[in-house]
Design a protein around this motif. Sequence first.
Motif, PDB file in Angstrom:
ATOM      1  N   VAL A 158      -1.899  49.495  45.370  1.00 17.39           N
ATOM      2  CA  VAL A 158       0.151  50.281  46.193  1.00 17.39           C
ATOM      3  C   VAL A 158       0.283  50.750  44.566  1.00 17.39           C
ATOM      4  O   VAL A 158       1.506  52.100  45.139  1.00 17.39           O
ATOM      5  CB  VAL A 158       0.635  49.319  46.276  1.00 17.39           C
ATOM      6  N   GLN A 159       0.798  50.734  43.163  1.00 19.08           N
ATOM      7  CA  GLN A 159       0.682  50.892  42.518  1.00 19.08           C
ATOM      8  C   GLN A 159       0.895  52.187  42.304  1.00 19.08           C
ATOM      9  O   GLN A 159       0.963  53.387  41.243  1.00 19.08           O
ATOM     10  CB  GLN A 159       1.283  49.937  41.361  1.00 19.08           C
ATOM     11  N   TYR A 205       3.598  38.799  37.557  1.00 20.54           N
ATOM     12  CA  TYR A 205       4.175  40.084  37.309  1.00 20.54           C
ATOM     13  C   TYR A 205       4.849  40.668  39.032  1.00 20.54           C
ATOM     14  O   TYR A 205       4.425  40.570  40.129  1.00 20.54           O
ATOM     15  CB  TYR A 205       2.877  41.634  37.067  1.00 20.54           C
ATOM     16  N   LEU A 206       5.935  40.956  38.754  1.00 19.40           N
ATOM     17  CA  LEU A 206       6.669  41.500  39.417  1.00 19.40           C
ATOM     18  C   LEU A 206       6.897  42.924  40.599  1.00 19.40           C
ATOM     19  O   LEU A 206       6.583  43.996  38.665  1.00 19.40           O
ATOM     20  CB  LEU A 206       8.413  41.311  39.162  1.00 19.40           C
ATOM     21  N   ALA A 207       6.406  42.860  41.451  1.00 18.23           N
ATOM     22  CA  ALA A 207       5.974  44.749  41.576  1.00 18.23           C
ATOM     23  C   ALA A 207       6.737  44.739  43.286  1.00 18.23           C
ATOM     24  O   ALA A 207       6.954  44.039  43.736  1.00 18.23           O
ATOM     25  CB  ALA A 207       4.178  44.857  42.160  1.00 18.23           C
ATOM     26  N   SER A 208       7.189  46.101  43.434  1.00 14.33           N
ATOM     27  CA  SER A 208       7.944  46.117  44.422  1.00 14.33           C
ATOM     28  C   SER A 208       7.222  47.043  45.419  1.00 14.33           C
ATOM     29  O   SER A 208       5.738  46.633  45.211  1.00 14.33           O
ATOM     30  CB  SER A 208       8.908  47.002  43.987  1.00 14.33           C
ATOM     31  N   HIS A 209       7.567  46.769  46.502  1.00 14.01           N
ATOM     32  CA  HIS A 209       6.912  47.087  47.576  1.00 14.01           C
ATOM     33  C   HIS A 209       6.241  45.986  48.261  1.00 14.01           C
ATOM     34  O   HIS A 209       5.089  45.995  49.299  1.00 14.01           O
ATOM     35  CB  HIS A 209       5.859  48.942  47.374  1.00 14.01           C
ATOM     36  N   GLN A 228       4.039  43.318  47.029  1.00 17.37           N
ATOM     37  CA  GLN A 228       3.608  42.928  45.975  1.00 17.37           C
ATOM     38  C   GLN A 228       3.673  42.012  45.397  1.00 17.37           C
ATOM     39  O   GLN A 228       2.556  42.513  44.610  1.00 17.37           O
ATOM     40  CB  GLN A 228       2.750  44.693  45.984  1.00 17.37           C
ATOM     41  N   THR A 229       4.127  41.687  45.431  1.00 17.93           N
ATOM     42  CA  THR A 229       4.237  40.322  44.306  1.00 17.93           C
ATOM     43  C   THR A 229       4.399  38.922  44.710  1.00 17.93           C
ATOM     44  O   THR A 229       4.483  38.774  46.138  1.00 17.93           O
ATOM     45  CB  THR A 229       5.892  40.224  44.257  1.00 17.93           C
ATOM     46  N   ASP A 230       2.648  38.287  44.170  1.00 24.73           N
ATOM     47  CA  ASP A 230       2.484  37.102  45.131  1.00 24.73           C
ATOM     48  C   ASP A 230       3.330  35.995  44.762  1.00 24.73           C
ATOM     49  O   ASP A 230       4.533  36.491  44.127  1.00 24.73           O
ATOM     50  CB  ASP A 230       1.455  36.733  44.449  1.00 24.73           C
TER      51      ASP A 230
END
Length: 699
Positions: A327-328, A464-468, A470-472
């Motif tokens: 996604v990233q 790791y904080l990922a938008s959309h 996608q953060t576990d």
Amino acid sequence: MSGAALGIEILLVFFLALFLLHRYGDFRKQQRMVLFGTLLAWYLCFLIVFILPLDVSTTIYRQCQLDHEEQVSTVSPINHTTANTSVTPTKRVLQPCYKPWSYIPEGIMPVFWRVVYWTSQCLTWLLLPFMQSYARSGGFSITGKIKTALIENAIYYGTYLLIFGSLLIYVAVHPKLRLSWYELQTIGITAANTWGLFLLVLLLGYGLVEIPRSYWNASQHGHLLIKTYFKASKLMTEKADAEENLEDVMEEVRKVSESIKYNHPLRKCIDTILRKCPLDYQEKMGRNMDDYEDFDEKQNTYPTEKSLVKLHKQVIYAVQRHNRTRVQWQILLQQAIHLEDVAKNETSSSHQFVHSFPSSEPVGWFTRYIYTPTAEWYWECLLKRWFYRLLAVVLSLFSVAVVWSECTFFSTRPVLSLFAVFIQLAERDYNYLYIEMACFITIFFLCTCVYSTVFRIRVFNYYYLASHHQTDAYSLQFSGMLFCRLTPPLCLNFLGLIHMDSAISHQHKLQTAYTSIMGSMRVLSFIADGFYIYYPMLIVILCIATYFSLGTRCLNLLGFQQFVGDNEMTSDLIDEGKELIRRERRKRQRIEDGETRRREWKERYGNQREDYTARNRSSHEMKETSYSDSVNSSSRQAKYSRSGGRAERDCIELLQDAEPLDFNADTLTDDAVDGESGRHAGGRYLSMSSSRSRIFDDV
């Protein structure tokens, strides 16, 4: 309006925390307890940030009332004595105290802060670490996950006990201090705030420089595009590594799944692992299953439950990392294409922004009537860069003010802290709205510098904080822990900047309700008079190091690829990223061209099929009518109509089946050529013909 502002802000902050959790988490796939714990942690931290300005304005109003009462009590004796003497009394002007619009009744704020603070501390030091280990555990039962979480947090909790015990021994040995419940509570708060302030200064020193610089660099499209190429190269490497890791883990899962048959006691554990795998891998492994074989027919070495727990944990991490990088990559690719479009449209004389690829989202009323292509061109190519430059200058001034105030907030005579000067000027005129806005903007800026650094941190991909979405779960809970540990000392540091903390300013003033629950720091004088005052001065050194990118250069020397402008490795990665973006652009262009040809084909020849169907239906009705008149004539007409209909039918079937295909040498295989050699071969031939007007030349 008494208490109404408090209720409105409590409601708005809840929706803000819910919105952020929806952006970073996944409500459909993640566990409810994980989402609830993270939402509660974020909500409590945001409450402290938004409600503290109301506490400050209410405290200033109460201080005004106390000063008014003291003035009244001192004026009356003076007037009594001056009546018996000839001395002229000194006139004192009693200024009236105006109640703020957001006034909170007395007794509410102490209870509110006590509930918010201790709930957040229980979350960050006890519940969230346990839930974090529980969510990341590979156990197959609740008991197994709880056992794993307790073992992993044993060292974690032992460290807390060691720090608290050391402070407890200091208080017990000190001859002037006595142990009581209040002092034990103060020791715990002091230990937590000391740990938070230590981390706070490190993050704040980075954010005060990096945030204004990031906006200034964002105004330079060329620099931003080059950095995007660099990120694309690094992300592609990470994406390939994640795919390779997933392949290795899936291969191990396949071997274990083939060795453990349907009637093995550990088969239910394998089924649990398989449900966490991607769907395509599940289908492959399901086709290779031999359920008719018993597990005891072959003397194989079977894995233990402990090894399956470890494998389960690896599967969870590998799948989540693979999805996140995929996604990233799509997001970064979209950003790179947009920046390239901006670079192309800057030289456009039509002043209309043209996109390389149409947007997949439907066109709304805002895009249709307000954000038109002309408005988009002026914003993207002209106004946006100046807006970012102005914003970078304003943020830089804020950063300078924060650094200066952090180094001088302990000085009360004269007042050197800029934020204390602003608040005291507004306090003279009782401008409560200005006080609340100044407090909120300052706290918001400090939180932005700290929290944005938290959201950018990547510790060896551990979290790791990922938008959309996608953060576990592990990263969400870790962010909640950091927020709960950083927010209380950040707000306490802010109160010190505006001289509302008597433990630091040494002024006999009314304390805020937030400061009162923290207890008197005099219990540990070496922390109140030493660490809390002099440690924030370290922020100057950190800002200088961040400005010259010393940390980035050190990481680059250690082998961690960082964006350094004058480095050969950085140039190679930029060229590699540029080639990757160019390759993806060509791929998208081929797909878009194929869709365009299919759409044009249907629009051009779709009506002929409808006309043929109508003519065929009418001719069939005419044949039935003529058959009732004469058998001989109908047989001749039927023969004629069949011969003509067959020729036309063959032509229409050719048009119907020969859809244009997008030629791609990578996807064209021998199976596609041999499988349907009749009609699809003709379809490829027609799609590759140079002229569509002479489409029947070879028929």
